[in-house]
Design an enzyme around this catalytic site. Structure first.
Site, PDB file in Angstrom:
ATOM      1  N   ASN A 136     -13.326   2.780   5.017  1.00  0.00           N
ATOM      2  CA  ASN A 136     -14.261   3.210   3.974  1.00  0.00           C
ATOM      3  C   ASN A 136     -15.623   3.469   4.609  1.00  0.00           C
ATOM      4  OD1 ASN A 136     -12.218   1.426   2.569  1.00  0.00           O
ATOM      5  ND2 ASN A 136     -13.396   2.127   0.813  1.00  0.00           N
ATOM      6  N   HIS A 175     -15.940   7.022  -4.134  1.00  0.00           N
ATOM      7  CA  HIS A 175     -15.293   6.147  -3.141  1.00  0.00           C
ATOM      8  C   HIS A 175     -14.946   7.022  -1.932  1.00  0.00           C
ATOM      9  CE1 HIS A 175     -12.151   2.891  -2.218  1.00  0.00           C
ATOM     10  NE2 HIS A 175     -11.722   3.882  -1.480  1.00  0.00           N
ATOM     11  N   ARG A 214     -10.460  -6.035  -0.628  1.00  0.00           N
ATOM     12  CA  ARG A 214      -9.303  -5.308  -1.178  1.00  0.00           C
ATOM     13  C   ARG A 214      -8.980  -4.120  -0.251  1.00  0.00           C
ATOM     14  NH1 ARG A 214      -7.449  -0.445  -2.382  1.00  0.00           N
ATOM     15  NH2 ARG A 214      -9.295   0.131  -3.571  1.00  0.00           N
ATOM     16  N   ASP A 215      -9.715  -3.034  -0.381  1.00  0.00           N
ATOM     17  CA  ASP A 215      -9.428  -1.846   0.445  1.00  0.00           C
ATOM     18  C   ASP A 215      -9.567  -2.188   1.931  1.00  0.00           C
ATOM     19  OD1 ASP A 215      -9.020   0.778   1.297  1.00  0.00           O
ATOM     20  OD2 ASP A 215     -10.329   1.638  -0.208  1.00  0.00           O
ATOM     21  N   CYS A 228      -5.692   3.193   3.163  1.00  0.00           N
ATOM     22  CA  CYS A 228      -4.475   3.053   2.364  1.00  0.00           C
ATOM     23  C   CYS A 228      -3.263   3.073   3.283  1.00  0.00           C
ATOM     24  CB  CYS A 228      -4.406   4.205   1.354  1.00  0.00           C
ATOM     25  SG  CYS A 228      -2.867   4.222   0.434  1.00  0.00           S
ATOM     26  N   HIS A 267     -14.194   7.577   2.290  1.00  0.00           N
ATOM     27  CA  HIS A 267     -13.782   7.028   3.592  1.00  0.00           C
ATOM     28  C   HIS A 267     -14.455   7.857   4.681  1.00  0.00           C
ATOM     29  CE1 HIS A 267     -10.552   4.025   2.675  1.00  0.00           C
ATOM     30  NE2 HIS A 267     -10.796   4.524   1.477  1.00  0.00           N
TER      31      HIS A 267
HETATM   32  N1  COA Z   1       3.110  -7.780  -8.467  1.00  0.00           N
HETATM   33  C1  COA Z   1       4.081  -8.508  -7.897  1.00  0.00           C
HETATM   34  N2  COA Z   1       5.311  -8.067  -7.693  1.00  0.00           N
HETATM   35  C2  COA Z   1       5.593  -6.823  -8.145  1.00  0.00           C
HETATM   36  C3  COA Z   1       4.627  -6.027  -8.765  1.00  0.00           C
HETATM   37  C4  COA Z   1       3.329  -6.542  -8.925  1.00  0.00           C
HETATM   38  N3  COA Z   1       2.366  -5.846  -9.481  1.00  0.00           N
HETATM   39  N4  COA Z   1       5.211  -4.852  -9.091  1.00  0.00           N
HETATM   40  C5  COA Z   1       6.463  -4.905  -8.681  1.00  0.00           C
HETATM   41  N5  COA Z   1       6.708  -6.106  -8.115  1.00  0.00           N
HETATM   42  C6  COA Z   1       7.922  -6.565  -7.496  1.00  0.00           C
HETATM   43  C7  COA Z   1       9.092  -6.581  -8.454  1.00  0.00           C
HETATM   44  O1  COA Z   1       9.133  -7.804  -9.131  1.00  0.00           O
HETATM   45  C8  COA Z   1      10.255  -6.393  -7.518  1.00  0.00           C
HETATM   46  O2  COA Z   1      10.515  -7.605  -6.851  1.00  0.00           O
HETATM   47  P1  COA Z   1      11.991  -7.977  -6.322  1.00  0.00           P
HETATM   48  O3  COA Z   1      12.315  -6.970  -5.247  1.00  0.00           O
HETATM   49  O4  COA Z   1      11.821  -9.359  -5.786  1.00  0.00           O
HETATM   50  O5  COA Z   1      12.874  -7.858  -7.512  1.00  0.00           O
HETATM   51  C9  COA Z   1       9.718  -5.440  -6.469  1.00  0.00           C
HETATM   52  O6  COA Z   1       8.294  -5.632  -6.484  1.00  0.00           O
HETATM   53  C10 COA Z   1      10.045  -4.004  -6.748  1.00  0.00           C
HETATM   54  O7  COA Z   1       9.676  -3.704  -8.072  1.00  0.00           O
HETATM   55  P2  COA Z   1       9.606  -2.223  -8.642  1.00  0.00           P
HETATM   56  O8  COA Z   1       9.227  -2.273 -10.089  1.00  0.00           O
HETATM   57  O9  COA Z   1      10.859  -1.471  -8.275  1.00  0.00           O
HETATM   58  O10 COA Z   1       8.365  -1.670  -7.922  1.00  0.00           O
HETATM   59  P3  COA Z   1       8.283  -0.675  -6.713  1.00  0.00           P
HETATM   60  O11 COA Z   1       9.062  -1.125  -5.553  1.00  0.00           O
HETATM   61  O12 COA Z   1       8.539   0.691  -7.245  1.00  0.00           O
HETATM   62  O13 COA Z   1       6.733  -0.838  -6.332  1.00  0.00           O
HETATM   63  C11 COA Z   1       4.391  -0.981  -6.770  1.00  0.00           C
HETATM   64  C12 COA Z   1       5.723  -0.439  -7.214  1.00  0.00           C
HETATM   65  C13 COA Z   1       3.290  -0.103  -7.321  1.00  0.00           C
HETATM   66  C14 COA Z   1       4.209  -2.376  -7.320  1.00  0.00           C
HETATM   67  C15 COA Z   1       4.336  -1.076  -5.259  1.00  0.00           C
HETATM   68  O14 COA Z   1       4.692   0.161  -4.724  1.00  0.00           O
HETATM   69  C16 COA Z   1       2.992  -1.465  -4.764  1.00  0.00           C
HETATM   70  O15 COA Z   1       2.521  -2.583  -4.972  1.00  0.00           O
HETATM   71  N6  COA Z   1       2.330  -0.542  -4.022  1.00  0.00           N
HETATM   72  C17 COA Z   1       1.063  -0.803  -3.398  1.00  0.00           C
HETATM   73  C18 COA Z   1       0.002   0.073  -3.994  1.00  0.00           C
HETATM   74  C19 COA Z   1      -1.320  -0.199  -3.333  1.00  0.00           C
HETATM   75  O16 COA Z   1      -1.946  -1.208  -3.573  1.00  0.00           O
HETATM   76  N7  COA Z   1      -1.767   0.730  -2.478  1.00  0.00           N
HETATM   77  C20 COA Z   1      -2.987   0.653  -1.802  1.00  0.00           C
HETATM   78  C21 COA Z   1      -4.148   0.766  -2.706  1.00  0.00           C
HETATM   79  S1  COA Z   1      -4.459   2.366  -3.325  1.00  0.00           S
HETATM   80 ZN    ZN Z   2      -9.988   3.590  -0.287  1.00  0.00          ZN
END
Ligand code: COA
Ligand code: ZN
Length: 313
Positions: free
Chosen positions: A246, A204, A13-14, A237, A206
């Protein structure tokens, strides 16, 4: 009795979320199956985030669905929102690891919403799924934010308290970009243990600035018994400037073993897996013990020493 330390492996994952080249699904599954044999308490398999945000983990369903689960190992997944929770529920993980940041700027960068909105979202996830699956919450940037700087301990405690009040099983206190130093860690851990004696508390770290294992030591000395680590020291991240790996699992486990702790991990098997990691990701990795060997892996003395031993006997 040996001090028991519970280890959570987060490499798939990370570790993988920031890798430039997609690691094939088969390779992810094989790696998790191998890691499952090493004695980990927990493995964070993947995250149910948007595939646009984290393309590397777009195969989350397939990976979770096809790994061979080993009894005694908990398989957890990262969940950022309700959509992620619904997807994750279908593959029956042993835990949801919800995530938000204690820094407003980092939360906006990582999750594209203010912290208060994240909190409401995660509360909704807990209300919907909290009776079906244990919930852990990872709080990012707890020891500093690369954009805002200092994150006061009181702010970390405030968010921790809000989630404790919702009834989470555990909290993971994350040093997302390696800004923690050991004295700060000790103070934080003591405060957390005092305030939340009944929660599973995980640290956790890094190793961005080389302080990772010093911080593990400080946390262990403050009574913390749960750690996240990433094989080979991969990780970071994508939404935190300057983020890097990490703490390296096998280096941390090697240190804890050497100190006489009981990690439950078969280090020799783990090192064999760690040595395959550069091939899986296509580049060298920062971990050290996989290169140097354990402190118990001794080398034969050179011929000249045998001569000298004879001469001086
Ligand atoms: N799984 C799959 N698709 C997702 C989703 C999820 N959990 N959450 C949102 N989406 C999709 C929506 O369906 C939408 O799709 P579309 O453009 O085809 O319509 C798109 O993503 C945007 O949705 P929205 O609700 O506006 O979300 P967002 O753009 O504000 O994104 C997050 C929110 C949190 C889902 C996104 O920023 C994200 O996944 N960030 C990564 C966080 C992460 O893992 N960081 C590292 C670890 S700490
Ligand atoms: Zn981390």
């Amino acid at each position: 009795m040996k001090q028991r330390i519970y280890f959570n492996e987060v490499v798939t994952r990370d570790g993988f979320q920031m890798e430039p080249a997609f690691v094939p699904t088969e390779a992810k599954i094989a790696l998790i199956n191998d890691l499952s044999q090493c004695g980990y308490a927990k493995i964070e398999v993947t995250s149910f985030t948007s595939a646009k945000a984290i393309p590397m983990l777009r195969d989350a369903e397939e990976v979770m669905g096809r790994i061979q689960r080993v009894s005694g190992v908990e398989y957890t997944v990262l969940v950022p929102n309700l959509r992620g929770a619904e997807r994750a529920m279908d593959v029956k993980p042993d835990e949801f690891n919800l995530v938000m940041s204690t820094s407003e700027t980092h939360n906006l960068s990582n999750l594209r919403m203010p912290r208060e909105n994240s909190f409401s979202t995660l509360r909704e996830v807990m209300e919907r799924f909290g009776t079906q699956v244990p919930i852990n919450v990872s709080l990012s940037a707890c020891f500093g934010c690369p954009m805002e700087g200092d994150v006061p301990q009181a702010e970390v405690m405030r968010w921790a308290q809000r989630f404790a009040d919702l009834g989470v099983r555990g909290l993971t206190i994350c040093d997302t970009t390696g800004m923690a130093q050991p004295r700060q860690v000790a103070t934080m851990c003591e405060a957390l243990r005092h305030r939340f004696p009944d929660l599973q508390l995980t640290l956790h770290f890094h190793n961005t600035r080389g302080m990772g294992l010093a911080n593990v030591l400080a946390a262990v000395q403050s009574g913390i018994d749960r750690f996240d680590g990433s094989l080979g020291g991969l990780g970071g991240c994508p939404y935190a400037p300057g983020a890097s790996g990490n703490i390296c699992s096998e280096d941390a486990i090697h240190m804890l073993d050497a100190m006489g702790c009981n990690t439950g991990i078969d280090l020799q098997s783990l090192l064999l897996i760690a040595r395959q990691l550069p091939e899986i990701v296509g580049h060298a990795v920062p971990g050290q013990v996989a290169k140097s060997g354990r402190i118990t892996d001794l080398h034969p003395a050179p011929e000249s020493v045998a001569q000298l031993q004879k001469e001086f006997s």
